[in-house]
Motif scaffolding. Structure first.
Motif, PDB file in Angstrom:
ATOM      1  N   ILE A   1      41.376  39.821  33.455  1.00 48.27           N
ATOM      2  CA  ILE A   1      42.293  40.260  34.507  1.00 48.27           C
ATOM      3  C   ILE A   1      43.607  40.637  33.841  1.00 48.27           C
ATOM      4  CG2 ILE A   1      43.476  39.640  36.648  1.00 48.27           C
ATOM      5  CD1 ILE A   1      41.275  37.503  37.052  1.00 48.27           C
ATOM      6  N   GLY A   2      43.851  41.928  33.758  1.00 49.65           N
ATOM      7  CA  GLY A   2      45.081  42.410  33.130  1.00 49.65           C
ATOM      8  C   GLY A   2      45.226  41.968  31.688  1.00 49.65           C
ATOM      9  N   GLY A   3      44.135  41.869  30.954  1.00 51.26           N
ATOM     10  CA  GLY A   3      44.180  41.485  29.551  1.00 51.26           C
ATOM     11  C   GLY A   3      43.985  40.003  29.288  1.00 51.26           C
ATOM     12  N   LYS A   4      44.019  39.182  30.325  1.00 53.12           N
ATOM     13  CA  LYS A   4      43.833  37.745  30.144  1.00 53.12           C
ATOM     14  C   LYS A   4      42.378  37.371  30.435  1.00 53.12           C
ATOM     15  CE  LYS A   4      45.672  33.254  31.218  1.00 53.12           C
ATOM     16  NZ  LYS A   4      46.546  32.444  32.006  1.00 53.12           N
ATOM     17  N   VAL A   5      41.774  36.665  29.478  1.00 50.99           N
ATOM     18  CA  VAL A   5      40.358  36.310  29.565  1.00 50.99           C
ATOM     19  C   VAL A   5      40.173  34.976  30.280  1.00 50.99           C
ATOM     20  CG1 VAL A   5      38.283  35.795  28.214  1.00 50.99           C
ATOM     21  CG2 VAL A   5      39.868  37.572  27.430  1.00 50.99           C
ATOM     22  N   HIS A   6      39.187  34.951  31.178  1.00 52.86           N
ATOM     23  CA  HIS A   6      38.810  33.724  31.887  1.00 52.86           C
ATOM     24  C   HIS A   6      37.320  33.525  31.646  1.00 52.86           C
ATOM     25  CE1 HIS A   6      42.668  33.614  33.989  1.00 52.86           C
ATOM     26  NE2 HIS A   6      42.562  34.931  33.986  1.00 52.86           N
ATOM     27  N   LYS A   7      36.977  32.514  30.848  1.00 47.31           N
ATOM     28  CA  LYS A   7      35.587  32.273  30.442  1.00 47.31           C
ATOM     29  C   LYS A   7      34.815  31.541  31.532  1.00 47.31           C
ATOM     30  CE  LYS A   7      36.986  31.743  25.634  1.00 47.31           C
ATOM     31  NZ  LYS A   7      37.044  30.849  24.486  1.00 47.31           N
ATOM     32  N   GLY A   8      33.554  31.946  31.673  1.00 48.04           N
ATOM     33  CA  GLY A   8      32.649  31.259  32.580  1.00 48.04           C
ATOM     34  C   GLY A   8      32.935  31.555  34.034  1.00 48.04           C
ATOM     35  N   TRP A   9      31.982  31.187  34.884  1.00 42.94           N
ATOM     36  CA  TRP A   9      32.137  31.380  36.320  1.00 42.94           C
ATOM     37  C   TRP A   9      32.592  30.091  36.967  1.00 42.94           C
ATOM     38  CZ3 TRP A   9      33.293  33.396  40.612  1.00 42.94           C
ATOM     39  CH2 TRP A   9      32.822  32.926  41.834  1.00 42.94           C
ATOM     40  N   LEU A  10      33.819  30.114  37.429  1.00 41.86           N
ATOM     41  CA  LEU A  10      34.356  28.997  38.190  1.00 41.86           C
ATOM     42  C   LEU A  10      35.210  29.621  39.295  1.00 41.86           C
ATOM     43  CD1 LEU A  10      34.518  25.943  38.469  1.00 41.86           C
ATOM     44  CD2 LEU A  10      36.498  25.968  36.952  1.00 41.86           C
ATOM     45  N   GLU A  11      34.715  29.585  40.511  1.00 43.13           N
ATOM     46  CA  GLU A  11      35.355  30.291  41.613  1.00 43.13           C
ATOM     47  C   GLU A  11      36.827  29.933  41.762  1.00 43.13           C
ATOM     48  OE1 GLU A  11      35.086  30.808  46.440  1.00 43.13           O
ATOM     49  OE2 GLU A  11      33.261  30.287  45.355  1.00 43.13           O
ATOM     50  N   SER A  12      37.157  28.662  41.673  1.00 45.81           N
ATOM     51  CA  SER A  12      38.554  28.258  41.867  1.00 45.81           C
ATOM     52  C   SER A  12      39.462  28.850  40.798  1.00 45.81           C
ATOM     53  CB  SER A  12      38.672  26.737  41.900  1.00 45.81           C
ATOM     54  OG  SER A  12      38.214  26.178  40.681  1.00 45.81           O
ATOM     55  N   GLU A  13      38.967  28.919  39.548  1.00 47.99           N
ATOM     56  CA  GLU A  13      39.773  29.501  38.470  1.00 47.99           C
ATOM     57  C   GLU A  13      39.957  31.001  38.676  1.00 47.99           C
ATOM     58  OE1 GLU A  13      39.470  30.486  33.756  1.00 47.99           O
ATOM     59  OE2 GLU A  13      38.650  28.556  34.408  1.00 47.99           O
ATOM     60  N   TRP A  14      38.877  31.681  39.039  1.00 44.75           N
ATOM     61  CA  TRP A  14      38.968  33.118  39.274  1.00 44.75           C
ATOM     62  C   TRP A  14      39.887  33.402  40.458  1.00 44.75           C
ATOM     63  CZ3 TRP A  14      33.955  36.372  38.390  1.00 44.75           C
ATOM     64  CH2 TRP A  14      33.459  36.149  37.111  1.00 44.75           C
ATOM     65  N   ALA A  15      39.777  32.601  41.521  1.00 45.60           N
ATOM     66  CA  ALA A  15      40.614  32.792  42.703  1.00 45.60           C
ATOM     67  C   ALA A  15      42.090  32.647  42.354  1.00 45.60           C
ATOM     68  CB  ALA A  15      40.225  31.792  43.790  1.00 45.60           C
ATOM     69  N   THR A  16      42.420  31.614  41.590  1.00 45.11           N
ATOM     70  CA  THR A  16      43.810  31.384  41.184  1.00 45.11           C
ATOM     71  C   THR A  16      44.326  32.538  40.334  1.00 45.11           C
ATOM     72  OG1 THR A  16      43.489  28.995  41.253  1.00 45.11           O
ATOM     73  CG2 THR A  16      45.350  29.796  39.957  1.00 45.11           C
ATOM     74  N   ALA A  17      43.495  33.001  39.385  1.00 43.24           N
ATOM     75  CA  ALA A  17      43.907  34.097  38.499  1.00 43.24           C
ATOM     76  C   ALA A  17      44.101  35.396  39.286  1.00 43.24           C
ATOM     77  CB  ALA A  17      42.869  34.293  37.398  1.00 43.24           C
ATOM     78  N   LEU A  18      43.209  35.676  40.214  1.00 44.01           N
ATOM     79  CA  LEU A  18      43.327  36.894  41.023  1.00 44.01           C
ATOM     80  C   LEU A  18      44.523  36.813  41.967  1.00 44.01           C
ATOM     81  CD1 LEU A  18      39.535  37.393  41.739  1.00 44.01           C
ATOM     82  CD2 LEU A  18      40.988  38.955  40.414  1.00 44.01           C
ATOM     83  N   ASP A  19      44.736  35.642  42.556  1.00 40.78           N
ATOM     84  CA  ASP A  19      45.898  35.443  43.424  1.00 40.78           C
ATOM     85  C   ASP A  19      47.189  35.645  42.631  1.00 40.78           C
ATOM     86  OD1 ASP A  19      44.126  34.815  45.456  1.00 40.78           O
ATOM     87  OD2 ASP A  19      44.531  32.656  45.403  1.00 40.78           O
ATOM     88  N   SER A  20      47.240  35.097  41.413  1.00 42.13           N
ATOM     89  CA  SER A  20      48.430  35.218  40.565  1.00 42.13           C
ATOM     90  C   SER A  20      48.694  36.664  40.164  1.00 42.13           C
ATOM     91  CB  SER A  20      48.277  34.366  39.292  1.00 42.13           C
ATOM     92  OG  SER A  20      48.210  33.018  39.637  1.00 42.13           O
ATOM     93  N   ALA A  21      47.609  37.444  40.040  1.00 45.66           N
ATOM     94  CA  ALA A  21      47.756  38.859  39.682  1.00 45.66           C
ATOM     95  C   ALA A  21      48.184  39.708  40.868  1.00 45.66           C
ATOM     96  CB  ALA A  21      46.436  39.383  39.119  1.00 45.66           C
ATOM     97  N   GLY A  22      48.231  39.115  42.061  1.00 46.34           N
ATOM     98  CA  GLY A  22      48.707  39.849  43.231  1.00 46.34           C
ATOM     99  C   GLY A  22      47.617  40.404  44.120  1.00 46.34           C
ATOM    100  N   TYR A  23      46.353  40.073  43.818  1.00 46.71           N
ATOM    101  CA  TYR A  23      45.280  40.536  44.690  1.00 46.71           C
ATOM    102  C   TYR A  23      45.310  39.735  45.982  1.00 46.71           C
ATOM    103  CZ  TYR A  23      43.264  43.242  40.883  1.00 46.71           C
ATOM    104  OH  TYR A  23      43.080  44.157  39.890  1.00 46.71           O
ATOM    105  N   PRO A  24      45.106  40.385  47.118  1.00 48.31           N
ATOM    106  CA  PRO A  24      45.083  39.655  48.391  1.00 48.31           C
ATOM    107  C   PRO A  24      43.963  38.618  48.383  1.00 48.31           C
ATOM    108  CG  PRO A  24      45.165  42.015  48.774  1.00 48.31           C
ATOM    109  CD  PRO A  24      44.930  41.821  47.316  1.00 48.31           C
ATOM    110  N   ALA A  25      44.206  37.487  49.003  1.00 48.45           N
ATOM    111  CA  ALA A  25      43.232  36.392  49.000  1.00 48.45           C
ATOM    112  C   ALA A  25      41.924  36.810  49.651  1.00 48.45           C
ATOM    113  CB  ALA A  25      43.808  35.165  49.672  1.00 48.45           C
ATOM    114  N   GLY A  26      41.967  37.508  50.752  1.00 48.11           N
ATOM    115  CA  GLY A  26      40.733  37.932  51.399  1.00 48.11           C
ATOM    116  C   GLY A  26      39.866  36.752  51.767  1.00 48.11           C
ATOM    117  N   LYS A  27      38.645  37.052  52.141  1.00 46.67           N
ATOM    118  CA  LYS A  27      37.707  36.004  52.525  1.00 46.67           C
ATOM    119  C   LYS A  27      36.441  36.166  51.709  1.00 46.67           C
ATOM    120  CE  LYS A  27      39.487  35.311  57.124  1.00 46.67           C
ATOM    121  NZ  LYS A  27      39.249  35.358  58.551  1.00 46.67           N
ATOM    122  N   ALA A  28      36.359  35.471  50.607  1.00 49.35           N
ATOM    123  CA  ALA A  28      35.148  35.516  49.789  1.00 49.35           C
ATOM    124  C   ALA A  28      34.112  34.606  50.419  1.00 49.35           C
ATOM    125  CB  ALA A  28      35.455  35.081  48.370  1.00 49.35           C
TER     126      ALA A  28
END
Length: 159
Positions: free
Chosen positions: A131-158
């Motif tokens: 995400i924008g050059g920062k690597v997030h290893k493995g699938w962990l929904e909470s980590e991906w959600a936090t990283a996407l939220d921090s990047a400014g992506y709308p939270a939406g409803k996954a």
């Protein structure tokens, strides 16, 4: 005209323009060979070429502004391999959140080398997301959600 009437006319015109822009355009030739363009169908005995208009000459992006802004600043790249439950879950998560992303399948030596370089290791495991050059290893929904939220992506409803 009063200021109110002018404002009403302008608002009505603004509301009607998209409707008119979606109309088809007919191109046809008459008996003397002249070409005609019209939004009305030509006479029944004429061969017609119908063209669909696409709103305007400037295509408008269908994504919300916040998503466009975040994806410009922090593009998302998903690295996956075949037969990977975590890869499928991550892909589904991004799609459910309506996050625009590029998927790179680690199937060639070139992509494998690129993934290894990003991971800083000769061992490549998937999925991982950049995400924008920062690597997030493995699938962990909470980590991906936090990283996407921090990047400014709308939270939406996954889902």
């Amino acid at each position: 005209m009063t200021h109110n009437k002018i404002l009403r006319c302008a608002l009505l015109a603004a509301l009607l323009i998209p409707c008119l822009a979606e109309a088809g355009v007919y191109r046809w030739k008459d008996a003397s060979g002249r070409v005609h363009y019209s939004d009305q169908p030509p006479p029944a005995n004429v061969r017609v070429e119908e063209k669909a208009m696409k709103g305007s000459s400037i295509e408008q992006d269908k994504q919300p502004y916040a998503v466009r802004k975040a994806s410009e600043a922090f593009p998302v790249v998903l690295y996956t391999v075949e037969s990977c439950p975590g890869c499928e879950a991550g892909r589904s998560y991004l799609s459910a959140r309506k996050i625009p992303f590029t998927e790179k399948k680690i199937t060639t030596a070139e992509v494998r080398d690129e993934a290894a370089k990003l991971l800083g290791s000769k061992e490549v495991s998937a999925p991982f997301i950049v995400i924008g050059g920062k690597v997030h290893k493995g699938w962990l929904e909470s980590e991906w959600a936090t990283a996407l939220d921090s990047a400014g992506y709308p939270a939406g409803k996954a889902k």
